[in-house]
Design a protein around this motif. Structure first.
Motif, PDB file in Angstrom:
ATOM      1  N   ALA A  59       0.838  -1.211   0.000  1.00  0.00           N
ATOM      2  CA  ALA A  59       0.000   0.000   0.000  1.00  0.00           C
ATOM      3  C   ALA A  59       0.869   1.257   0.000  1.00  0.00           C
ATOM      4  O   ALA A  59       0.567   2.233  -0.696  1.00  0.00           O
ATOM      5  CB  ALA A  59      -0.929  -0.014   1.212  1.00  0.00           C
ATOM      6  N   LEU A  60       1.953   1.219   0.769  1.00  0.00           N
ATOM      7  CA  LEU A  60       2.840   2.381   0.847  1.00  0.00           C
ATOM      8  C   LEU A  60       3.556   2.625  -0.477  1.00  0.00           C
ATOM      9  O   LEU A  60       3.762   3.774  -0.873  1.00  0.00           O
ATOM     10  CB  LEU A  60       3.863   2.193   1.968  1.00  0.00           C
ATOM     11  N   ALA A  61       3.925   1.553  -1.157  1.00  0.00           N
ATOM     12  CA  ALA A  61       4.582   1.690  -2.460  1.00  0.00           C
ATOM     13  C   ALA A  61       3.657   2.377  -3.473  1.00  0.00           C
ATOM     14  O   ALA A  61       4.109   3.148  -4.321  1.00  0.00           O
ATOM     15  CB  ALA A  61       5.005   0.319  -2.979  1.00  0.00           C
ATOM     16  N   LEU A  62       2.356   2.116  -3.327  1.00  0.00           N
ATOM     17  CA  LEU A  62       1.368   2.713  -4.225  1.00  0.00           C
ATOM     18  C   LEU A  62       1.005   4.136  -3.814  1.00  0.00           C
ATOM     19  O   LEU A  62       0.668   4.966  -4.660  1.00  0.00           O
ATOM     20  CB  LEU A  62       0.100   1.851  -4.255  1.00  0.00           C
ATOM     21  N   ASN A  63       1.073   4.408  -2.521  1.00  0.00           N
ATOM     22  CA  ASN A  63       0.706   5.734  -2.014  1.00  0.00           C
ATOM     23  C   ASN A  63       1.649   6.104  -0.865  1.00  0.00           C
ATOM     24  O   ASN A  63       1.307   5.966   0.306  1.00  0.00           O
ATOM     25  CB  ASN A  63      -0.750   5.709  -1.534  1.00  0.00           C
ATOM     26  N   PRO A  64       2.845   6.586  -1.201  1.00  0.00           N
ATOM     27  CA  PRO A  64       3.918   6.804  -0.200  1.00  0.00           C
ATOM     28  C   PRO A  64       3.605   7.843   0.873  1.00  0.00           C
ATOM     29  O   PRO A  64       4.278   7.877   1.896  1.00  0.00           O
ATOM     30  CB  PRO A  64       5.109   7.259  -1.053  1.00  0.00           C
ATOM     31  N   LYS A  65       2.611   8.687   0.662  1.00  0.00           N
ATOM     32  CA  LYS A  65       2.312   9.739   1.628  1.00  0.00           C
ATOM     33  C   LYS A  65       1.035   9.479   2.425  1.00  0.00           C
ATOM     34  O   LYS A  65       0.558  10.366   3.131  1.00  0.00           O
ATOM     35  CB  LYS A  65       2.212  11.088   0.917  1.00  0.00           C
ATOM     36  N   ASP A  66       0.501   8.272   2.333  1.00  0.00           N
ATOM     37  CA  ASP A  66      -0.740   7.973   3.048  1.00  0.00           C
ATOM     38  C   ASP A  66      -0.476   7.883   4.551  1.00  0.00           C
ATOM     39  O   ASP A  66       0.264   7.010   5.015  1.00  0.00           O
ATOM     40  CB  ASP A  66      -1.333   6.651   2.549  1.00  0.00           C
ATOM     41  N   ASN A  67      -1.083   8.794   5.295  1.00  0.00           N
ATOM     42  CA  ASN A  67      -0.811   8.881   6.733  1.00  0.00           C
ATOM     43  C   ASN A  67      -1.201   7.629   7.506  1.00  0.00           C
ATOM     44  O   ASN A  67      -0.494   7.209   8.427  1.00  0.00           O
ATOM     45  CB  ASN A  67      -1.533  10.100   7.314  1.00  0.00           C
ATOM     46  N   LEU A  68      -2.335   7.027   7.152  1.00  0.00           N
ATOM     47  CA  LEU A  68      -2.779   5.834   7.880  1.00  0.00           C
ATOM     48  C   LEU A  68      -1.840   4.657   7.647  1.00  0.00           C
ATOM     49  O   LEU A  68      -1.554   3.888   8.565  1.00  0.00           O
ATOM     50  CB  LEU A  68      -4.209   5.452   7.484  1.00  0.00           C
ATOM     51  N   THR A  69      -1.352   4.515   6.423  1.00  0.00           N
ATOM     52  CA  THR A  69      -0.404   3.434   6.140  1.00  0.00           C
ATOM     53  C   THR A  69       0.901   3.663   6.905  1.00  0.00           C
ATOM     54  O   THR A  69       1.450   2.734   7.513  1.00  0.00           O
ATOM     55  CB  THR A  69      -0.114   3.351   4.635  1.00  0.00           C
ATOM     56  N   LEU A  70       1.379   4.893   6.904  1.00  0.00           N
ATOM     57  CA  LEU A  70       2.610   5.225   7.633  1.00  0.00           C
ATOM     58  C   LEU A  70       2.448   4.968   9.132  1.00  0.00           C
ATOM     59  O   LEU A  70       3.326   4.381   9.772  1.00  0.00           O
ATOM     60  CB  LEU A  70       2.980   6.692   7.394  1.00  0.00           C
ATOM     61  N   LYS A  71       1.308   5.398   9.684  1.00  0.00           N
ATOM     62  CA  LYS A  71       1.043   5.171  11.113  1.00  0.00           C
ATOM     63  C   LYS A  71       1.071   3.681  11.443  1.00  0.00           C
ATOM     64  O   LYS A  71       1.713   3.247  12.402  1.00  0.00           O
ATOM     65  CB  LYS A  71      -0.338   5.715  11.486  1.00  0.00           C
TER      66      LYS A  71
END
Length: 262
Positions: A91-103
């Motif tokens: 998911a992060l590779a597809l959307n590197p700035k997604d806050n929920l994935t980062l959290k």
């Protein structure tokens, strides 16, 4: 409000309204409908059914980062940590700035005790998306690394009563203060207010005041604060008596004794 369902922390997903926001650019209406359905099932506690929905979405579009993230969250909460991490990384590779994935990558790596990665992910979260739990984790990692002042700076953002009464947080907070006494009086008053129903932490803070700061007046204050909001407790009163005896205050010593025997 988040809950502590793993060792300390839990992976968090988004609400139905957030799903609407994050899916507005999806190519198919079917994906959007299924994402909303999955979010509804999850909110009703039907995690296994929600998981099936997210898997169905990924069959339609394997690059749907929202479905991957929400699937990962459920996998993690069901104990499938390896799969959860794989899905979150995708998911992060597809959307590197997604806050929920980062959290969630931050939380997951904290549970794995990979503190370097945990800190890296949480520091990448937008400031306006940070919460008390995030500051707790970052502060605790700084404490483990021996960066006591930095740890205190993160802890100063924490306001949640539940976190203040978590022994991992409170014990590390006091250990920071033993090494770096940088708090103002108002900060100590805030701590005392947060733990006013917690006898164990009240006694820990009282000991810290007397032994580490040599401030028996602070120790007296936190003990009295506990007694104001709770029933008379013999152990707490005895600590007050010891303070008064130590400082030769016979009047207050007698008053405190009366609390026990009356």
């Amino acid at each position: 409000m988040w809950k502590y369902l793993f060792l300390v922390f839990v992976l968090i997903g988004c609400s139905n309204s957030e799903v609407v926001k994050t899916t507005k650019n999806l190519e198919t209406k079917n994906e959007k409908y299924l994402l909303l359905k999955g979010a509804n099932l999850y909110s009703l506690g039907k995690k296994s059914e929600a998981l099936e929905i997210y898997e169905e979405i990924l069959k339609i579009n394997s690059k749907n980062s929202v479905a991957l993230r929400e699937k990962a969250i459920i996998e993690g909460q069901l104990g499938n940590i390896v799969q959860a991490e794989k899905d979150l990384n995708r998911a992060l590779a597809l959307n590197p700035k997604d806050n929920l994935t980062l959290k969630n990558l931050g939380y997951l790596n904290f549970e794995k005790r990979d503190y370097s990665k945990s800190s890296k992910y949480l520091k990448s979260v937008s400031k306006d998306f940070m919460n008390d739990q995030d500051y707790f984790i970052l502060g605790y990692i700084e404490f483990l690394n021996g960066n006591y002042l930095n740890s205190l700076k993160y802890y100063e953002y924490v306001e949640d009563d539940e976190i203040f009464n978590n022994s991992l947080f409170f014990d590390s907070y006091l250990n920071n203060l033993k090494r770096v006494d940088s708090l103002k009086k108002d900060s100590y008053l805030k701590i005392e207010n947060k733990i006013k129903y917690n006898k164990v932490n009240t006694i820990k803070l009282s000991n810290f005041y007397s032994l580490s700061l040599d401030k028996d007046d602070y120790s007296e204050r936190v003990l009295k604060n506990y007694l104001t909001y709770n029933d008379i407790d013999k152990e707490v009163v005895e600590k007050l008596i010891n303070i008064y005896y130590k400082n030769g205050d016979k009047v207050k010593e007698k008053e405190a004794l009366n609390l026990i025997f009356n």
